[in-house]
Design an enzyme around this catalytic site. Sequence first.
Site, mmCIF file in Angstrom:
data_model
loop_
_atom_site.group_PDB
_atom_site.id
_atom_site.type_symbol
_atom_site.label_atom_id
_atom_site.label_comp_id
_atom_site.label_asym_id
_atom_site.label_seq_id
_atom_site.Cartn_x
_atom_site.Cartn_y
_atom_site.Cartn_z
ATOM 1 N N GLU A 133 -32.120 42.961 -16.532
ATOM 2 C CA GLU A 133 -31.994 42.975 -15.069
ATOM 3 C C GLU A 133 -30.530 43.265 -14.720
ATOM 4 O OE1 GLU A 133 -35.263 39.575 -13.771
ATOM 5 O OE2 GLU A 133 -33.290 38.925 -14.388
ATOM 6 N N ASN A 163 -36.934 35.054 -14.230
ATOM 7 C CA ASN A 163 -36.907 33.588 -14.252
ATOM 8 C C ASN A 163 -37.517 32.984 -12.998
ATOM 9 O OD1 ASN A 163 -35.931 33.204 -16.785
ATOM 10 N ND2 ASN A 163 -33.793 33.163 -16.177
#
Length: 315
Positions: free
Chosen positions: A151, A189
């Site tokens: 990311e 996450n």
Amino acid sequence: MSLIVSVIGAGTMGSGIAQVAASNGCKVNLIDTFPNALENSQTKLQSILNRLVEKGKIEENEAKSILANINWTVELAEVSQSDLVVEAIVENMEIKQKLFSQMESLVAEDCILATNTSSLSVAEITSACNNPSRILGIHFFNPVPLMKLVEVIPTEKTDGELLKKVKSILESWGKTVVTAKDTPGFIVNRVARPFYGEALRIYEEGIADFATIDWAMKEFGGFRMGPFTLMDYIGNDINYTVTETVFSSFYFDSRYKPSFTQKRMMEAGYLGKKSGRGYYDYSKDMPKANENRDLGKTILWRVLSMLINEAADAL
Ligand code: NAI
């Protein structure tokens, strides 16, 4: 792409990032304040490369050149010639902020600075820096050499051209890059929270036990691991702390509320695989799941619907 890359923090993540950069022809400074951490990192990489040579995945001279590309050092000043610096030290806001301020004065004006934080705000880490336009988050996953996804997290102040440059560097390292917003947990996450949270709620409501929930998610959802096996693998201390951080960072939104079941596990020292006991006791046979297909499908859809909602919000 042959660059000079410095990685700060020679722990799990920093060592993996250094391995990937060095395997792609970059000269790497791997920097840590603790000589022990550097020694461990070097020993581990040596054994990983030996195994790759034994399995015929790489040639011996390739392994040698990867090792030769890495300079293990305690000297932060060695970042000075870098094109890119990736910070992978302890997950602590004040310590990361201090490091970024220090680094700014050591590197060239066009050096890219990145943090590998998994749960802190990139904007806050870099808030004290003079030139935030060349700073962003680059969030690798563990184990770095095997996990393709990365990311990248620009802040409001990150230069758009720099973002393109970083993506092309990471793609040249064989990574699949997604741009994430600088919001708690980024994409992965955050989307993972309901995988654990909803599974814990199902358990706390007395609908099913750990083994049954894990079975349902694997059997009907095709997940490689059920949520309780995965939490035991990650460690209940780490997983609980991430949930708490995401919960408080989202202004205590109830959908991220941590679970007492997990808190009590952590307090009991039942951290998971690493302590021999978590949701499961690894010294005993695994408990049997209740393989009721209707129950299994209900469990799957409860968790999946929360995951889909979260993904829609995070993207
Ligand atoms: P780790 O604890 O394995 O390694 C951290 C290293 O940083 C240690 O060797 C320590 O000696 C060193 N260090 C601490 N302060 C330092 C400083 N001021 N200067 C230089 N070195 C310093 O930690 P890990 O797991 O590698 O995590 C590093 C970062 O990556 C954290 O921000 C974490 O949130 C993030 N992350 C961790 C993942 C994981 O699965 N472990 C996944 C993705 C991100």
